[in-house]
Design an enzyme around this catalytic site. Structure first.
Site, PDB file in Angstrom:
ATOM      1  N   SER A 102       0.915  -1.289  -0.058  1.00 22.65           N
ATOM      2  CA  SER A 102       0.072  -0.020   0.042  1.00 22.65           C
ATOM      3  C   SER A 102       0.927   1.441   0.035  1.00 22.65           C
ATOM      4  CB  SER A 102      -0.834  -0.015   1.063  1.00 22.65           C
ATOM      5  OG  SER A 102      -1.873   1.039   1.122  1.00 22.65           O
ATOM      6  N   ASP A 243      -2.316   6.224  -3.631  1.00 19.21           N
ATOM      7  CA  ASP A 243      -1.201   5.638  -2.813  1.00 19.21           C
ATOM      8  C   ASP A 243      -0.901   4.398  -3.744  1.00 19.21           C
ATOM      9  OD1 ASP A 243      -3.255   3.918  -2.363  1.00 19.21           O
ATOM     10  OD2 ASP A 243      -2.467   3.264  -0.630  1.00 19.21           O
ATOM     11  N   ASP A 245      -1.101   1.299  -4.004  1.00 16.33           N
ATOM     12  CA  ASP A 245      -1.876   0.396  -4.753  1.00 16.33           C
ATOM     13  C   ASP A 245      -3.355   0.982  -5.048  1.00 16.33           C
ATOM     14  OD1 ASP A 245      -2.801   0.685  -2.001  1.00 16.33           O
ATOM     15  OD2 ASP A 245      -3.388  -1.332  -1.979  1.00 16.33           O
TER      16      ASP A 245
END
Length: 451
Positions: A102, A243, A245
């Site tokens: 992430s 971000d 992902d």
């Protein structure tokens, strides 16, 4: 039960060090394959990833594990987390995997798992997986003739682009808007600019040159400085920061000011309420969302249901109580009319549609409430359980008593990093700062004494 591998968002850690090693990734594949291998049909798993260097290593290890367990592996390549959730359903897969840490730096990586319905797995299933991982997996392997096949799937970007566009009315257009977007050198570096351009926006893109090591590096939703500068430079109407992902989003208004997830949820809630689309009588957020959001929703006759930190807990509450809007202050925004997990791009499209519909500048549209002073600080620790120390517990109790009726205190260990997060909010900023600093000092002292 104590979790050994899973945190609030899958398994996460430093790449090529326990637990993020090829060996563990393969064992996860075998264990998950065993659990989801039910029935006589050809079983399949879809596997996506972000742009981290270690993604190649972990992707191949997981393909080995799943095929060894008898599942066919459909390899998607770099693609947003919400696209993996969507494709798990549309490709009728038994399970979906996203290899990503992430918003963390490239040195970290993680494994997120989705069931056949596109939702993240329950705590109970994660515990089953943890139990299997630590067993001898030799007996779980498929027979020679039942080993799975692996293939790369073409056209997945186009499928997600069309899915994102369909979340707006057919006649919706972004013509006349100059949009700056920061893709964080991550999973959405191709699809996000494409969606905006196809909807008619004048698109300026940064953070779209991943090299395996620059994901989230001085860019993206956790570091919006570059986007703020770009918005000023090109005189954009709005900036969008995803971000690594692309399951979270932060907005930058035309003045260069950052707008967080709480404000974005307020905008969408107000819009959907006016259109009679909002379900559940309000929204779902976590304990970290600002008290100002709660007060704003109350003024609109809406409620705010709070959950533990983690978008999957938000989603679980939404499903159980028929909400269709929820999320986190950090920018995870879940719109269950369109998907099963946080989707930064789809959430941004809702904001853009509202900008077009109202004609308001983003600085006005996205300031729905005045946030209550809130301070969050982190204390890093290397081991032990400092929150169970009697001195720490007494300090927390004293702070809660002081804030009673005037604010909130949230202290919790991070589910993704070795940190303890200390957050307090209330109308008196100086009081909040003093309380947080005192608690951070107490926890740090206990940590140091135990070292």
């Amino acid at each position: 039960m104590t979790r050994r591998y899973f945190g609030t968002d899958g398994i996460r850690g430093h790449s090529n060090a326990f637990p993020m090693t090829p060996d563990l990734a393969m064992r996860v594949g075998i264990a998950v394959g065993k659990i989801f291998r039910n029935g006589s049909h050809r079983h399949r798993v879809v596997i996506g990833k972000d742009t981290r260097l270690s993604g190649y290593m972990l992707e191949n290890a997981m393909v080995a594990g799943f095929t060894a367990a008898g599942l066919d592996a459909f390899i998607l390549g770099p693609i947003p987390t919400p696209a993996v959730a969507m494709l798990t359903r549309s490709l009728r897969a038994d399970v979906g995997v996203m290899i990503s840490a992430s918003h963390n730096p490239y040195q970290d990586n993680g494994i997120k798992l989705f069931g056949p319905d596109g939702y993240k797995l329950s705590d109970e299933l994660e515990m089953q997986i943890e139990d299997l991982i630590e067993q001898d997996l030799g007996g779980q392997l498929a027979k020679a003739g039942d080993i799975g096949r692996a293939k790369r799937v073409d056209g997945v970007h186009d499928r997600y682009v069309e899915h994102a566009k369909r979340t707006l009315p057919r006649d919706a257009t972004l013509q006349g808007l100059r949009v700056a977007i920061d893709c964080a050198n991550g999973a959405a570096y191709k699809v996000a600019p494409a969606v905006l351009w196809e909807l008619g926006a004048d698109v300026v893109t940064i953070g779209n040159e991943p090299d395996g090591q620059n994901i989230n590096l001085d860019c993206g939703s956790t570091s919006p400085g570059a986007l703020q500068k770009k918005v000023h430079e090109v005189r954009a109407d709005i900036g969008i920061a995803l971000d690594g992902d692309a399951d979270r989003v932060i907005i930058v208004d035309e003045l260069g000011e950052v707008v967080d997830g709480d404000q974005l949820m307020a905008v969408i809630a107000e819009s959907w309420l006016a259109e009679d689309r909002l379900q559940g009588g309000g929204i779902v957020a976590t304990v970290m969302s600002n008290l100002g959001l709660e007060r704003y929703l109350t003024s609109k006759g809406l409620g705010l249901a709070r959950t533990k930190v983690g978008d999957r807990y938000v989603v679980e509450h939404m499903r159980a109580h028929n909400f269709n809007l929820g999320g986190e202050q950090s920018g995870h925004i879940v719109l269950s009319d369109f998907g099963t997990t946080g989707d930064g791009l789809v959430a941004a499209l809702q904001i853009l549609a509202r900008v077009k519909r109202t004609g308001l500048p983003v600085s006005e549209l996205c300031r729905r409430f005045e946030p209550v002073p809130q301070l969050l600080k982190n204390v890093r620790f290397g081991g032990g359980k400092p929150l169970e120390d009697m001195i720490v517990q007494q300090a927390i109790a004293d702070a809660e008593a002081e804030l009673a009726g005037k604010g909130r205190l949230v202290i919790r260990p991070s589910g993704t990093e070795p940190l303890i997060r200390v957050m307090a909010e209330g109308d008196d900023r100086s009081q909040i700062e003093r309380i947080v600093n005192e608690l951070v000092d107490v926890i740090a002292n206990v940590r140091a004494a135990a070292a």
